[in-house]
Design a protein around this motif. Structure first.
Motif, PDB file in Angstrom:
ATOM      1  N   THR A   1      -1.847   7.346   1.246  1.00 17.06           N
ATOM      2  CA  THR A   1      -2.390   7.993   0.585  1.00 17.06           C
ATOM      3  C   THR A   1      -2.793   9.393   0.766  1.00 17.06           C
ATOM      4  O   THR A   1      -2.918  10.005  -0.347  1.00 17.06           O
ATOM      5  CB  THR A   1      -3.870   7.145   1.111  1.00 17.06           C
TER       6      THR A   1
ATOM      7  N   THR B   1     -13.377   3.786  -8.943  1.00 17.54           N
ATOM      8  CA  THR B   1     -13.120   5.181  -9.688  1.00 17.54           C
ATOM      9  C   THR B   1     -13.979   5.174 -10.979  1.00 17.54           C
ATOM     10  O   THR B   1     -14.602   6.135 -11.163  1.00 17.54           O
ATOM     11  CB  THR B   1     -11.670   5.478  -9.644  1.00 17.54           C
TER      12      THR B   1
ATOM     13  N   GLY C   1      -9.504  -0.180  -6.351  1.00 20.49           N
ATOM     14  CA  GLY C   1      -9.497   1.246  -6.577  1.00 20.49           C
ATOM     15  C   GLY C   1      -9.788   1.593  -7.930  1.00 20.49           C
ATOM     16  O   GLY C   1     -10.799   2.672  -8.030  1.00 20.49           O
TER      17      GLY C   1
ATOM     18  N   VAL D   1      -5.526   8.036  -7.761  1.00 18.02           N
ATOM     19  CA  VAL D   1      -6.025   6.612  -6.852  1.00 18.02           C
ATOM     20  C   VAL D   1      -4.916   5.709  -7.323  1.00 18.02           C
ATOM     21  O   VAL D   1      -4.534   5.040  -6.473  1.00 18.02           O
ATOM     22  CB  VAL D   1      -7.552   6.176  -7.358  1.00 18.02           C
TER      23      VAL D   1
ATOM     24  N   ALA E   1      -2.263   3.648  -4.481  1.00 15.76           N
ATOM     25  CA  ALA E   1      -2.081   2.540  -4.695  1.00 15.76           C
ATOM     26  C   ALA E   1      -0.656   1.963  -4.975  1.00 15.76           C
ATOM     27  O   ALA E   1       0.236   2.866  -5.439  1.00 15.76           O
ATOM     28  CB  ALA E   1      -3.089   1.679  -5.326  1.00 15.76           C
TER      29      ALA E   1
ATOM     30  N   THR F   1       0.872  -1.076  -0.066  1.00 16.72           N
ATOM     31  CA  THR F   1       0.017   0.011   0.138  1.00 16.72           C
ATOM     32  C   THR F   1       0.960   1.463   0.141  1.00 16.72           C
ATOM     33  O   THR F   1       2.022   1.203   0.229  1.00 16.72           O
ATOM     34  CB  THR F   1      -0.625  -0.030   1.470  1.00 16.72           C
TER      35      THR F   1
ATOM     36  N   CYS G   1     -12.327   6.147  -2.761  1.00 15.34           N
ATOM     37  CA  CYS G   1     -12.025   5.076  -3.572  1.00 15.34           C
ATOM     38  C   CYS G   1     -10.725   4.651  -3.229  1.00 15.34           C
ATOM     39  O   CYS G   1     -10.372   3.520  -3.205  1.00 15.34           O
ATOM     40  CB  CYS G   1     -11.915   5.590  -5.404  1.00 15.34           C
ATOM     41  N   ALA G   2      -9.729   5.788  -2.829  1.00 17.29           N
ATOM     42  CA  ALA G   2      -8.329   5.368  -2.413  1.00 17.29           C
ATOM     43  C   ALA G   2      -8.376   4.523  -1.189  1.00 17.29           C
ATOM     44  O   ALA G   2      -7.701   3.480  -1.034  1.00 17.29           O
ATOM     45  CB  ALA G   2      -7.613   6.542  -2.593  1.00 17.29           C
TER      46      ALA G   2
ATOM     47  N   ALA H   1      -9.393   1.024  -1.490  1.00 13.44           N
ATOM     48  CA  ALA H   1      -8.270   0.172  -2.183  1.00 13.44           C
ATOM     49  C   ALA H   1      -7.349  -0.175  -1.190  1.00 13.44           C
ATOM     50  O   ALA H   1      -6.904  -1.285  -0.885  1.00 13.44           O
ATOM     51  CB  ALA H   1      -7.641   0.995  -3.343  1.00 13.44           C
ATOM     52  N   ASP H   2      -6.950   0.795   0.014  1.00 20.15           N
ATOM     53  CA  ASP H   2      -6.064   0.552   1.141  1.00 20.15           C
ATOM     54  C   ASP H   2      -6.628  -0.333   1.835  1.00 20.15           C
ATOM     55  O   ASP H   2      -6.084  -1.371   2.245  1.00 20.15           O
ATOM     56  CB  ASP H   2      -5.973   1.808   1.824  1.00 20.15           C
TER      57      ASP H   2
END
Lengths: 172, 196
Positions: free
Chosen positions: A130, B184, B180, B137, B141, A127, A152-153, A156-157
Motif C-alpha cells: 500500500t 472511498t 476499499g 486505492v 489493493a 494484498t 481507505c487503503a 481494505a488491507d
C-alpha cells in the motif's frame, strides 16, 4: 475448494495458449519475452530480498517471533487473528520484498500446506504494498496531501488480512 | 522507511538473542540467511517466469483489449468525473488490466501516466480529486488473477499444491477491494455534501 485451484491453473493456461493460437501470434516468442521480463524483475528485487531475508532470518533465530507471538497472543486471540501472522500483517503494506521474506520464513517454519502457511500465503497474495503504491503514484504528480487515501487503503488491507484467516479456516 | 525497519530488525534480533541466550544461532543465521535468499530466488525463478511468460502471450493476443472493454462500465461508475474515451480513462483501464494480468513492469508506468492525465483535467492541483483517490486505492489493493510470487514461494517451500490458495486469494482480494471502494466512495460523497 482446494480442487478449484488445481483445475484453474490448467484452465487458465489452456485459455491463454488457445486464444493466442487463434489470434496467430508467435506463442513461444511471446512467452520468451515475458519470461525475460520475469527474470529481470527477479534480478531487480534480488538485492533487497537478500538484505531482508538476512534480517528476517536473524529475527527468527533470535527468538523474537516466538517472544512477540507469546506476548501478543492474548490480543490476537481476542480478535481471532493468529499471532504467528502478525509480523507478516505489519510488514505487508510497507515492503513487498520484506513481506515475501517474512512469508518465506513462515512457510519454512509451519509448512506451506498447514493452516498457518496457507493463511500467510493468502494474506501476501491478496494484498499489495500500500505505502509503496501511494508514494509512487502521488509522488509522480507531486501531490503531498493524500486526503482519505491511506485510511481507505489500510481498511481494505485489514479486510484482506481478516478474510484470509476466515476463508482458509472455513474451507479447509 | 525501509531503512529504519531494516535497522530495527537487525538491532532487535541482536538484543533478543543476547536475552534468550541464542547468540551462537544468531551468528550462523546471518550467513545462512544470505545463502537462503539466493536459493529462494533461484527456486522462485521458474514459476515467476512461467506466469510472466503466459501473461505476455495473453497481452499480445489482445486479452488486454477484451479486459479493458469489460472493465469500462465498472470504471465509469467508480470514476464518474472522467470522460469515458479520455486519455486519462484509457491509461487507468490499461493500468488495471496490466495489474490483473500481473504485468508489474507495464502497470507502474501506465499508472503514472493515468495520474498525470487525471491531474491535468483536475481543478485541484495540490490535492488529489476523487477519481485519483479511487485509482490509488484500487492500486493499493490486489486485483491480480494469479498471485505468482506467493505461488512461487510456496513451490520453493515444498508445497504439495502451491495453487490450492487461488480460490481463497480471489475471495479475499475481492472483499478487500470492495471495502476499499465503498469507503472511498463514502468519503468522497461525504466531502461533496460538506462543501455543498
Amino acid at each position: 475448494m482446494d480442487k478449484l485451484g488445481i483445475y484453474a491453473v490448467p484452465a487458465i493456461i489452456a485459455a491463454i495458449v488457445v486464444f493466442g493460437a487463434v489470434k496467430r501470434i508467435d506463442l513461444f516468442e511471446a512467452f520468451r519475452e515475458g519470461a525475460k521480463e520475469g527474470i529481470s524483475s527477479l534480478i531487480s528485487i534480488a538485492p533487497s530480498l537478500i538484505g531482508l531475508v538476512i534480517a528476517v532470518n536473524m529475527l527468527s533465530a533470535s527468538g523474537f517471533f516466538d517472544i512477540a507471538a507469546a506476548l501478543l497472543s492474548p490480543v490476537c486471540n481476542a480478535i481471532g487473528f493468529p499471532a504467528e501472522l502478525l509480523p507478516l500483517g505489519l510488514i505487508r503494506p510497507v515492503s513487498g520484498s520484506g513481506s515475501f521474506a517474512v512469508l518465506s520464513s513462515v512457510l519454512e517454519k509451519y509448512g506451506p500446506d498447514s493452516i498457518i502457511g496457507k493463511t500467510a500465503s493468502v494474506m501476501a497474495g491478496s494484498t499489495e504494498t500500500t505505502f509503496y503504491a501511494v508514494a509512487v503514484y502521488y509522488g509522480s504528480v507531486g501531490i503531498r496531501k493524500t486526503r482519505w487515501t491511506i485510511p481507505c487503503a489500510l481498511a481494505a488491507d485489514l479486510t484482506g488480512m481478516l478474510f484470509a484467516v476466515w476463508t482458509v479456516r472455513l474451507f479447509s | 522507511m525501509l531503512g529504519y525497519i531494516w535497522f530495527f530488525m537487525i538491532i532487535v534480533s541482536i538484543v533478543c538473542s543476547v536475552v534468550t541466550g541464542r547468540t551462537d544461532t544468531l551468528t550462523s543465521s546471518v550467513t545462512e540467511g544470505a545463502d537462503k535468499a539466493v536459493r529462494l530466488l533461484i527456486s522462485m525463478a521458474g514459476v515467476m517466469c512461467l506466469w510472466t511468460g503466459m501473461m505476455k502471450i495473453a497481452d499480445k493476443s489482445g486479452a488486454t483489449k477484451i479486459i479493458s472493454k469489460m472493465l469500462s462500465p465498472i470504471l465509469r461508475f467508480l470514476m464518474p468525473d472522467l470522460q469515458p474515451e479520455s486519455p486519462a480513462m484509457q491509461a487507468v483501464s490499461a493500468n488495471i488490466t496490466a495489474n490483473i494480468l500481473g504485468l508489474g513492469n507495464a502497470a507502474t508506468p501506465l499508472g503514472i501516466k493515468a495520474m498525470q492525465e487525471m491531474q491535468r483535467s483536475s481543478r485541484l492541483k495540490d490535492r488529489p480529486d476523487p477519481s485519483m483517490i479511487m485509482f490509488v486505492v484500487i492500486n493499493t489493493a490486489s486485483v491480480q488473477l494469479i498471485p505468482a510470487t506467493a505461488a512461487a514461494l510456496r513451490q520453493a517451500a515444498g508445497s504439495s499444491d502451491p495453487y490450492s490458495i487461488l480460490p481463497f486469494v480471489w475471495m479475499t482480494s475481492a472483499a478487500a477491494l470492495i471495502v476499499g471502494i465503498i469507503l472511498t466512495k463514502l468519503c468522497s460523497s461525504a466531502r461533496r455534501y460538506k462543501i455543498g
